[in-house]
Design an enzyme around this catalytic site. Sequence first.
Site, PDB file in Angstrom:
ATOM      1  N   SER A   1       0.802  -1.229   0.000  1.00  0.00           N
ATOM      2  CA  SER A   1       0.000   0.000   0.000  1.00  0.00           C
ATOM      3  C   SER A   1       0.839   1.285   0.000  1.00  0.00           C
ATOM      4  CB  SER A   1      -0.977   0.010   1.177  1.00  0.00           C
ATOM      5  OG  SER A   1      -1.972  -0.963   0.961  1.00  0.00           O
TER       6      SER A   1
ATOM      7  N   GLY B   1     -11.760 -13.931   5.653  1.00  0.00           N
ATOM      8  CA  GLY B   1     -12.071 -12.502   5.631  1.00  0.00           C
ATOM      9  C   GLY B   1     -12.336 -11.979   4.221  1.00  0.00           C
TER      10      GLY B   1
ATOM     11  N   ASN C   1     -11.434  -1.645   6.144  1.00  0.00           N
ATOM     12  CA  ASN C   1     -10.046  -1.580   5.658  1.00  0.00           C
ATOM     13  C   ASN C   1      -9.597  -0.140   5.407  1.00  0.00           C
ATOM     14  OD1 ASN C   1     -11.261  -0.905   3.226  1.00  0.00           O
ATOM     15  ND2 ASN C   1      -9.920  -2.205   1.994  1.00  0.00           N
TER      16      ASN C   1
ATOM     17  N   ASP D   1     -12.657  -3.398  -0.270  1.00  0.00           N
ATOM     18  CA  ASP D   1     -12.222  -4.668  -0.883  1.00  0.00           C
ATOM     19  C   ASP D   1     -13.243  -5.202  -1.896  1.00  0.00           C
ATOM     20  OD1 ASP D   1      -9.746  -4.916   0.329  1.00  0.00           O
ATOM     21  OD2 ASP D   1     -10.537  -5.969   2.072  1.00  0.00           O
TER      22      ASP D   1
ATOM     23  N   ILE E   1      -7.747 -14.362  -6.023  1.00  0.00           N
ATOM     24  CA  ILE E   1      -7.345 -13.114  -5.367  1.00  0.00           C
ATOM     25  C   ILE E   1      -5.916 -13.194  -4.824  1.00  0.00           C
ATOM     26  CG2 ILE E   1      -9.762 -12.559  -4.868  1.00  0.00           C
ATOM     27  CD1 ILE E   1      -9.033 -12.864  -1.885  1.00  0.00           C
TER      28      ILE E   1
ATOM     29  N   LYS F   1      -8.769  -5.538  11.011  1.00  0.00           N
ATOM     30  CA  LYS F   1      -9.937  -5.100  10.228  1.00  0.00           C
ATOM     31  C   LYS F   1     -11.269  -5.235  10.986  1.00  0.00           C
ATOM     32  CE  LYS F   1      -8.231  -5.934   5.527  1.00  0.00           C
ATOM     33  NZ  LYS F   1      -8.560  -6.605   4.261  1.00  0.00           N
TER      34      LYS F   1
ATOM     35  N   GLY G   1     -13.310 -20.873  -0.328  1.00  0.00           N
ATOM     36  CA  GLY G   1     -12.842 -20.166   0.860  1.00  0.00           C
ATOM     37  C   GLY G   1     -13.948 -19.373   1.528  1.00  0.00           C
ATOM     38  N   ALA G   2     -13.807 -19.217   2.844  1.00  0.00           N
ATOM     39  CA  ALA G   2     -14.822 -18.462   3.594  1.00  0.00           C
ATOM     40  C   ALA G   2     -14.146 -17.609   4.669  1.00  0.00           C
ATOM     41  CB  ALA G   2     -15.837 -19.419   4.214  1.00  0.00           C
TER      42      ALA G   2
HETATM   43  P1  NAP Z   1      -8.156 -15.837   5.959  1.00  0.00           P
HETATM   44  O1  NAP Z   1      -9.261 -15.057   6.577  1.00  0.00           O
HETATM   45  O2  NAP Z   1      -7.067 -16.349   6.833  1.00  0.00           O
HETATM   46  O3  NAP Z   1      -8.809 -17.086   5.153  1.00  0.00           O
HETATM   47  C1  NAP Z   1      -8.003 -18.096   4.599  1.00  0.00           C
HETATM   48  C2  NAP Z   1      -8.874 -19.043   3.773  1.00  0.00           C
HETATM   49  O4  NAP Z   1      -8.016 -20.032   3.180  1.00  0.00           O
HETATM   50  C3  NAP Z   1      -9.915 -19.800   4.599  1.00  0.00           C
HETATM   51  O5  NAP Z   1     -11.041 -20.050   3.796  1.00  0.00           O
HETATM   52  C4  NAP Z   1      -9.156 -21.100   4.925  1.00  0.00           C
HETATM   53  O6  NAP Z   1     -10.001 -22.194   5.218  1.00  0.00           O
HETATM   54  C5  NAP Z   1      -8.460 -21.339   3.595  1.00  0.00           C
HETATM   55  N1  NAP Z   1      -7.327 -22.251   3.761  1.00  0.00           N
HETATM   56  C6  NAP Z   1      -6.113 -21.984   4.318  1.00  0.00           C
HETATM   57  N2  NAP Z   1      -5.342 -23.086   4.276  1.00  0.00           N
HETATM   58  C7  NAP Z   1      -6.068 -24.066   3.698  1.00  0.00           C
HETATM   59  C8  NAP Z   1      -5.818 -25.447   3.371  1.00  0.00           C
HETATM   60  N3  NAP Z   1      -4.646 -26.028   3.661  1.00  0.00           N
HETATM   61  N4  NAP Z   1      -6.795 -26.142   2.753  1.00  0.00           N
HETATM   62  C9  NAP Z   1      -7.986 -25.579   2.466  1.00  0.00           C
HETATM   63  N5  NAP Z   1      -8.295 -24.285   2.737  1.00  0.00           N
HETATM   64  C10 NAP Z   1      -7.334 -23.542   3.357  1.00  0.00           C
HETATM   65  O7  NAP Z   1      -7.396 -14.993   4.835  1.00  0.00           O
HETATM   66  P2  NAP Z   1      -8.008 -13.840   3.878  1.00  0.00           P
HETATM   67  O8  NAP Z   1      -7.753 -12.520   4.494  1.00  0.00           O
HETATM   68  O9  NAP Z   1      -9.400 -14.203   3.518  1.00  0.00           O
HETATM   69  O10 NAP Z   1      -7.022 -13.944   2.611  1.00  0.00           O
HETATM   70  C11 NAP Z   1      -7.023 -15.085   1.776  1.00  0.00           C
HETATM   71  C12 NAP Z   1      -6.038 -14.884   0.625  1.00  0.00           C
HETATM   72  O11 NAP Z   1      -6.448 -13.793  -0.181  1.00  0.00           O
HETATM   73  C13 NAP Z   1      -4.607 -14.546   1.080  1.00  0.00           C
HETATM   74  O12 NAP Z   1      -3.709 -15.246   0.251  1.00  0.00           O
HETATM   75  C14 NAP Z   1      -4.493 -13.053   0.834  1.00  0.00           C
HETATM   76  O13 NAP Z   1      -3.168 -12.663   0.542  1.00  0.00           O
HETATM   77  C15 NAP Z   1      -5.389 -12.876  -0.379  1.00  0.00           C
HETATM   78  N6  NAP Z   1      -5.988 -11.505  -0.467  1.00  0.00           N
HETATM   79  C16 NAP Z   1      -5.808 -10.813  -1.625  1.00  0.00           C
HETATM   80  C17 NAP Z   1      -6.382  -9.543  -1.739  1.00  0.00           C
HETATM   81  C18 NAP Z   1      -6.172  -8.740  -3.007  1.00  0.00           C
HETATM   82  O14 NAP Z   1      -6.313  -7.516  -2.957  1.00  0.00           O
HETATM   83  N7  NAP Z   1      -5.894  -9.384  -4.125  1.00  0.00           N
HETATM   84  C19 NAP Z   1      -7.160  -9.013  -0.696  1.00  0.00           C
HETATM   85  C20 NAP Z   1      -7.330  -9.780   0.466  1.00  0.00           C
HETATM   86  C21 NAP Z   1      -6.736 -11.032   0.576  1.00  0.00           C
HETATM   87  P3  NAP Z   1     -10.398 -22.500   6.754  1.00  0.00           P
HETATM   88  O15 NAP Z   1     -11.566 -21.611   7.075  1.00  0.00           O
HETATM   89  O16 NAP Z   1     -10.756 -23.947   6.739  1.00  0.00           O
HETATM   90  O17 NAP Z   1      -9.185 -22.220   7.592  1.00  0.00           O
END
Ligand code: NAP
Length: 276
Positions: A21, A132, A91, A106, A218, A70, A129-130
């Site tokens: 950022s 944040g 955010n 977002d 993402i 957040k 995924g579910a």
């Molecule tokens: P988060 O809240 O920690 O959620 C992680 C997700 O991944 C959950 O659904 C989790 O499932 C799943 N997961 C993790 N390890 C797993 C595995 N071994 N097998 C199956 N599912 C798994 O993270 P977040 O903030 O949502 O971010 C998720 C990703 O998006 C990150 O890589 C982040 O860098 C990216 N992101 C990108 C942007 C962008 O601007 N492009 C913005 C935000 C985030 P469980 O619920 O079962 O743990």
Amino acid sequence: MPGSKQPVAAIIGWPVSHSLSPRLHNYWLSEYGLPGEYERMPVEPAHLAQAIKELPGTGMRGVNLTIPHKEAVIPLLDEVDAVAKSIGAVNTIIIDRGRMRGTNTDAYGFLANIRPHLPASRKKAVVLGAGGAAKAVCHALLEAGFTEIQVTNRTFARAQELAAAFGKKLSAKEWDTRANLLEGADLLVNTTSLGMAGKEPLELALDALPRHALVTDIVYVPLVTPLLTQAEKRGNPIVDGLGMLLHQAVPAFEAWFGIRPEVTPQLRRHILEGRA
Ligand code: NAP
């Protein structure tokens, strides 16, 4: 020289050293000839309330929030808008005459990134995924007009919770069924951290996915994830996740500085160079 200019905005997180950022907002500050600097503010969870309380006295126009603040920041603000309430996370904070308003950009960023590539048919979307980020993605998909959004997650209870929060158009599905869910889908989005550099791979057979379906991830490290490579190879349109990061910054910059900045190929290159 970093730190020699007046801070006008910042990102608050713990840790915050990885954040792109500052590079993004400082590019625009310089591009539009605005004074000041966008800074990093590492704030540990125990000190968040104090840091937020002190913000209006800093003279900054606002801040971004990242992991793990957040959700925790919500009760510390004077006002939280409807989008942030729906997503359950803030955010961006806008400071206006001493008052702090929280919003979430977002969902806007996700949708702005994929909008030009959305298929004409926008009925069914499958969300992997579910966490944040998935909440912002589901908010955006409802706004884009999708009528059937299937959320599948390793921890099923989290998918159920998310689906319940967003209403009848969403349903929770078991993680093991993910390949079958792709039948008839117009859009597939990965919001898990699977496929990210250093994380486990995402295992998903795309055979059931229609060829017209847009596939987006993402995760943006690597820029073209194995999921996107796999989808492109079979002829599906793809969109990478870097654009979401760039576009989510647009409404924040505009709210703080009164200029709507542009997401250009030059900006994309500048951010990719900073990542290397
Ligand atoms: P988060 O809240 O920690 O959620 C992680 C997700 O991944 C959950 O659904 C989790 O499932 C799943 N997961 C993790 N390890 C797993 C595995 N071994 N097998 C199956 N599912 C798994 O993270 P977040 O903030 O949502 O971010 C998720 C990703 O998006 C990150 O890589 C982040 O860098 C990216 N992101 C990108 C942007 C962008 O601007 N492009 C913005 C935000 C985030 P469980 O619920 O079962 O743990």
